[in-house]
Design a protein around this motif. Structure first.
Motif, PDB file in Angstrom:
ATOM      1  N   HIS A  20       0.829  -1.377  -0.055  1.00  0.00           N
ATOM      2  CA  HIS A  20       0.167   0.053   0.063  1.00  0.00           C
ATOM      3  C   HIS A  20       0.827   1.267   0.169  1.00  0.00           C
ATOM      4  O   HIS A  20       0.301   2.358   0.363  1.00  0.00           O
ATOM      5  N   ALA A  21       2.034   1.250  -0.038  1.00  0.00           N
ATOM      6  CA  ALA A  21       3.073   2.284  -0.064  1.00  0.00           C
ATOM      7  C   ALA A  21       3.948   2.500  -1.253  1.00  0.00           C
ATOM      8  O   ALA A  21       3.749   1.546  -2.129  1.00  0.00           O
ATOM      9  N   LYS A  22       4.574   3.516  -1.352  1.00  0.00           N
ATOM     10  CA  LYS A  22       5.444   3.733  -2.530  1.00  0.00           C
ATOM     11  C   LYS A  22       6.818   4.224  -2.091  1.00  0.00           C
ATOM     12  O   LYS A  22       7.982   4.010  -2.710  1.00  0.00           O
ATOM     13  N   LEU A  50      10.063  -0.365  -2.878  1.00  0.00           N
ATOM     14  CA  LEU A  50       9.800   0.964  -2.301  1.00  0.00           C
ATOM     15  C   LEU A  50      10.937   1.786  -2.702  1.00  0.00           C
ATOM     16  O   LEU A  50      12.014   1.271  -2.546  1.00  0.00           O
ATOM     17  N   ALA A  51      10.680   3.164  -2.822  1.00  0.00           N
ATOM     18  CA  ALA A  51      11.818   3.924  -2.858  1.00  0.00           C
ATOM     19  C   ALA A  51      12.224   4.755  -1.758  1.00  0.00           C
ATOM     20  O   ALA A  51      11.403   4.917  -0.864  1.00  0.00           O
ATOM     21  N   ALA A  73      18.473   8.025  -2.881  1.00  0.00           N
ATOM     22  CA  ALA A  73      17.220   8.526  -2.107  1.00  0.00           C
ATOM     23  C   ALA A  73      16.483   9.608  -2.920  1.00  0.00           C
ATOM     24  O   ALA A  73      17.474  10.286  -3.520  1.00  0.00           O
ATOM     25  N   ALA A  74      15.309   9.686  -3.041  1.00  0.00           N
ATOM     26  CA  ALA A  74      14.774  10.799  -3.782  1.00  0.00           C
ATOM     27  C   ALA A  74      14.820  12.129  -3.219  1.00  0.00           C
ATOM     28  O   ALA A  74      15.039  13.192  -3.967  1.00  0.00           O
ATOM     29  N   ARG A 171       9.557  12.818  -7.115  1.00  0.00           N
ATOM     30  CA  ARG A 171      10.121  12.330  -8.540  1.00  0.00           C
ATOM     31  C   ARG A 171       8.695  12.324  -9.471  1.00  0.00           C
ATOM     32  O   ARG A 171       8.277  11.233 -10.148  1.00  0.00           O
ATOM     33  N   ARG A 172       8.122  13.342  -9.406  1.00  0.00           N
ATOM     34  CA  ARG A 172       6.909  13.371 -10.296  1.00  0.00           C
ATOM     35  C   ARG A 172       7.333  14.669 -11.203  1.00  0.00           C
ATOM     36  O   ARG A 172       7.896  15.603 -10.962  1.00  0.00           O
TER      37      ARG A 172
END
Length: 217
Positions: A20-22, A50-51, A73-74, A171-172
């Motif tokens: 359920h996570a990103k 996961l990131a 890491a982002a 990261r969008r």
């Protein structure tokens, strides 16, 4: 019992949450999780798709920044206390440094030198970090005003960091900008220029808000 907790996080807790996570996030700091423990948490999450993200260098210098950069890491949140080596590593990476002016305002810690970071080539984002423990504001204009007054950013840099910079930290490329194909999430200011976000802190300037192209305010 922090090692036992890390085992819980990287085992049953991750099994329950990962679908359920990103993101997988960890607070790598003296008094929180060690570098070794933080690496265990991040790598376990990455193995589940996961990131990684990291909270680091809020309370003092440490190795959290280098860990975050090493793992791609982002973003790193806080970055209040950075060494020259930290800044060099960030400047040569794709990791965004998310500065949180509301935290320093609330805790009376020194404000990070955003001018030094930007001039070194670090990608900087701004956020509120609204929480009852260390940042009592949810006002992005207030955070922009602090970034300009106390952290050495220009109004243009602060607005970019609060919008496009925040998108990069996630990261969008579909938010944080006005461009064909981006989501139509827009704010119209009752002001002659974006400079007023920093020039008139505490003054309500929002005239209209669109979410996905639909007027909501």
């Amino acid at each position: 019992r922090s090692d036992e907790y890390v085992a819980l996080v990287t085992g049953p807790m991750l099994d329950a949450c990962a679908p359920h996570a990103k993101w997988i996030d960890v607070f790598c700091e003296t008094g929180a999780f060690t570098v070794a423990q933080s690496r265990r948490v991040l790598e376990a999450g990455m193995a589940r798709g996961l990131a990684p993200r990291v909270h680091a260098s809020q309370l003092g210098p440490g190795d959290g920044v280098r860990l975050a950069v090493d793992l791609g890491a982002a973003s790193i949140d806080h970055g209040t206390y950075l060494t020259d080596a930290d800044i060099d590593a960030l400047a040569q990476s794709s990791t965004v440094l998310t500065l949180l002016p509301g935290v320093e305002f609330s805790t009376r810690q020194p404000y990070p030198d955003a001018r030094r970071l930007i001039d070194a080539g670090v990608t900087v984002a701004l956020a509120c970090d609204t929480n009852p423990g260390s940042s009592f504001t949810s006002s992005m204009p207030f955070c922009i005003a602090i970034a300009v007054r106390d952290m050495g950013m220009t109004p243009a840099e602060a607005v970019w960091a609060a919008t496009a910079g925040g998108a990069r930290a996630l990261r969008r490329d579909d938010v944080g900008i006005i461009a064909p194909g981006a989501r139509a999430d827009l704010v119209l200011l009752d002001a002659p220029t974006r400079v007023h976000l920093a020039y008139r802190p505490g003054v309500p300037l929002v005239r209209q808000v669109w979410k996905d192209g639909t007027t909501v305010v």
